[in-house]
Scaffold this motif. Structure first.
Motif, PDB file in Angstrom:
ATOM      1  N   TRP A 183      -6.873  41.291 -14.683  1.00 57.62           N
ATOM      2  CA  TRP A 183      -7.059  41.222 -16.124  1.00 57.62           C
ATOM      3  C   TRP A 183      -6.676  42.561 -16.730  1.00 57.62           C
ATOM      4  O   TRP A 183      -7.134  43.616 -16.290  1.00 57.62           O
ATOM      5  N   VAL A 184      -5.832  42.522 -17.748  1.00 55.58           N
ATOM      6  CA  VAL A 184      -5.488  43.715 -18.525  1.00 55.58           C
ATOM      7  C   VAL A 184      -6.259  43.629 -19.842  1.00 55.58           C
ATOM      8  O   VAL A 184      -6.090  42.677 -20.603  1.00 55.58           O
ATOM      9  N   LEU A 185      -7.096  44.621 -20.104  1.00 54.96           N
ATOM     10  CA  LEU A 185      -7.993  44.594 -21.248  1.00 54.96           C
ATOM     11  C   LEU A 185      -7.471  45.516 -22.349  1.00 54.96           C
ATOM     12  O   LEU A 185      -6.981  46.617 -22.080  1.00 54.96           O
ATOM     13  N   GLY A 186      -7.592  45.045 -23.571  1.00 52.60           N
ATOM     14  CA  GLY A 186      -7.206  45.835 -24.733  1.00 52.60           C
ATOM     15  C   GLY A 186      -8.198  45.627 -25.867  1.00 52.60           C
ATOM     16  O   GLY A 186      -8.702  44.518 -26.075  1.00 52.60           O
ATOM     17  N   LEU A 187      -8.471  46.682 -26.585  1.00 54.63           N
ATOM     18  CA  LEU A 187      -9.420  46.629 -27.695  1.00 54.63           C
ATOM     19  C   LEU A 187      -8.790  47.294 -28.907  1.00 54.63           C
ATOM     20  O   LEU A 187      -8.487  48.488 -28.883  1.00 54.63           O
ATOM     21  N   PHE A 188      -8.573  46.489 -29.944  1.00 54.02           N
ATOM     22  CA  PHE A 188      -7.977  46.982 -31.189  1.00 54.02           C
ATOM     23  C   PHE A 188      -6.631  47.667 -30.936  1.00 54.02           C
ATOM     24  O   PHE A 188      -6.324  48.727 -31.481  1.00 54.02           O
ATOM     25  N   GLY A 189      -5.827  47.054 -30.070  1.00 58.82           N
ATOM     26  CA  GLY A 189      -4.493  47.564 -29.792  1.00 58.82           C
ATOM     27  C   GLY A 189      -4.431  48.697 -28.790  1.00 58.82           C
ATOM     28  O   GLY A 189      -3.334  49.227 -28.548  1.00 58.82           O
ATOM     29  N   ARG A 190      -5.532  49.077 -28.186  1.00 57.26           N
ATOM     30  CA  ARG A 190      -5.550  50.178 -27.236  1.00 57.26           C
ATOM     31  C   ARG A 190      -5.861  49.645 -25.844  1.00 57.26           C
ATOM     32  O   ARG A 190      -6.709  48.768 -25.676  1.00 57.26           O
ATOM     33  N   TYR A 191      -5.150  50.193 -24.870  1.00 55.06           N
ATOM     34  CA  TYR A 191      -5.370  49.781 -23.489  1.00 55.06           C
ATOM     35  C   TYR A 191      -6.704  50.323 -22.993  1.00 55.06           C
ATOM     36  O   TYR A 191      -6.982  51.521 -23.086  1.00 55.06           O
ATOM     37  N   VAL A 209     -13.065  42.433 -26.173  1.00 57.75           N
ATOM     38  CA  VAL A 209     -11.752  42.917 -25.749  1.00 57.75           C
ATOM     39  C   VAL A 209     -10.809  41.740 -25.548  1.00 57.75           C
ATOM     40  O   VAL A 209     -11.228  40.602 -25.285  1.00 57.75           O
ATOM     41  N   LEU A 210      -9.525  42.017 -25.678  1.00 61.66           N
ATOM     42  CA  LEU A 210      -8.488  41.015 -25.454  1.00 61.66           C
ATOM     43  C   LEU A 210      -8.101  41.035 -23.979  1.00 61.66           C
ATOM     44  O   LEU A 210      -7.774  42.086 -23.425  1.00 61.66           O
TER      45      LEU A 210
END
Length: 378
Positions: free
Chosen positions: A174-182, A198-199
């Motif tokens: 899983w690659v996690l991102g929050l508000f466009g940040r890795y 998180v995305l």
């Protein structure tokens, strides 16, 4: 009594040409003419370890060119290949912060219990449910601000607990991102709890292979080919593979196609290394170009090499002719060796005595006989 001073002789009298005036003096004779600069002779025979470079004037260069001597050619500076663009150095894979799945289940269960408790507190719990849960009868005052606040807190805890549960599988990440940040990569397996805000983007990190379609290429002579390659690769850096390039699979295909345009591929049976040498060169080139985007390439091997349709018939006839020529040369070599061995044995053992004419006739007859016996025309 007066004495008359004799005239002083010139420096050149009484001295050999090119000689020294004294034991420690250097000669003053110079090499000069109307077209060259002056070079002291002693500079041509120095014993000092440090060499002295004598600059020559433009007249010397002009005289050399007039005599037919060409100036030293200037080698062009080597063309340096521009380095590959580097991905953002901050895009490097690192582990994300996650919790075991038991923490999410516990938080969700606590939130659900809190919702039931607030419902009983407000007096809205059905009697059958209260009896099943063995709760005492309570006549609540209804839903007020306190009850609504308790509902919101318990509901948020329940949603966060159960909504953050995720299942990690082997070979997936899983690659996690929050508000466009890795925010990191999750490679753990089993039941996990991940922040529900998180995305999440799933990435396949297993060893994969890709068989391409027929791609254009060229052999060492520049003839058009159609090559099918097998690429073995995997995603090594998930952050760069997903965020550093739009589509890492398409990027890998483009790298393979570009490498085929630069590396000549020789069909099987060639004399310049064949398919194995081309595969090694393709592997090195594609691995170097795919490394900045987090893709690790293990092998790029041609599995089918054939000439393009427009030149296939001509190259087929050319290969048949080359094979026939090699076969004829091999057959002729064996016939010549057999004839030479036969004539030598007959002569050395004294079975026949031949002059030059008879030897030529015997060689011709043996050659015709051996060629006819092999079924080949002379």
């Amino acid at each position: 009594m007066s004495t008359t001073a004799s005239p002083t002789p010139p420096e050149s009298e009484g001295q050999p040409e090119g000689g020294a005036a004294g034991p420690g003096a250097r000669p003053g004779r110079l090499i000069q003419n109307e077209a060259t600069t002056e070079i002291p002779v002693h500079l041509l025979f120095r014993d000092d370890p440090d060499p002295v470079r004598v600059p020559l004037g433009p007249a010397v260069v002009a005289r050399r060119q007039g005599a037919g001597e060409q100036p030293r050619p200037h080698r062009p500076a080597p063309v340096r290949r521009r380095p590959l663009p580097q991905v953002d150095p901050e895009l490097a894979e690192h582990a994300a912060r996650v919790l075991p799945g038991a923490a999410g289940v516990l938080a969700g269960a606590c939130g659900l219990t809190g919702c039931l408790g607030v419902t009983w507190w407000a007096g809205l719990l059905p009697p059958l449910v209260a009896e099943a849960l063995r709760l005492p009868a309570y006549a609540g005052a209804g839903l007020g601000p306190a009850q609504w606040a308790a509902y919101a807190g318990a509901g948020a805890l329940c949603v966060a607990g159960f909504g953050g549960l995720a299942r990690g599988r082997a070979g997936r990440a899983w690659v996690l991102g929050l508000f466009g940040r890795y925010r990191g990569t999750v490679r753990r397996t089993g039941l996990l709890w991940i922040n529900p805000l998180v995305l999440r983007r799933r990435v396949d990190v297993r060893l994969r292979h890709w068989r391409s379609e027929a791609m254009p290429a060229a052999d060492p002579d520049g003839m058009a080919l159609r090559v099918v390659v097998l690429v073995v690769w995997r995603v090594r850096d998930t952050a760069r593979a997903l965020l550093g390039v739009a589509d890492h699979e398409s990027y890998l295909r483009d790298c393979v196609e570009a490498a085929l345009a630069r590396v000549p591929v020789e069909p099987a049976g060639g004399t310049r290394g064949g398919v194995a040498a081309a595969g090694n060169a393709l592997t090195r080139l594609v691995a170097q170009e795919a490394a900045p985007v987090g893709v690790e390439v293990f092998s790029v091997q041609p599995v089918r090499v054939e000439y393009a349709p427009e030149v296939a018939a001509a190259m087929h006839r050319r290969r048949i002719a080359a094979l026939d020529a090699r076969q004829r040369a091999s057959m002729l070599g064996s016939v010549v060796d057999s004839v030479e061995d036969t004539v030598t044995r007959l002569t050395m053992r004294g079975l026949v005595e031949l002059d030059d004419y008879e030897r030529k006739v015997l060689v011709r007859d043996l050659t015709v006989a051996f060629c006819s016996g092999r079924g080949e025309p002379v």
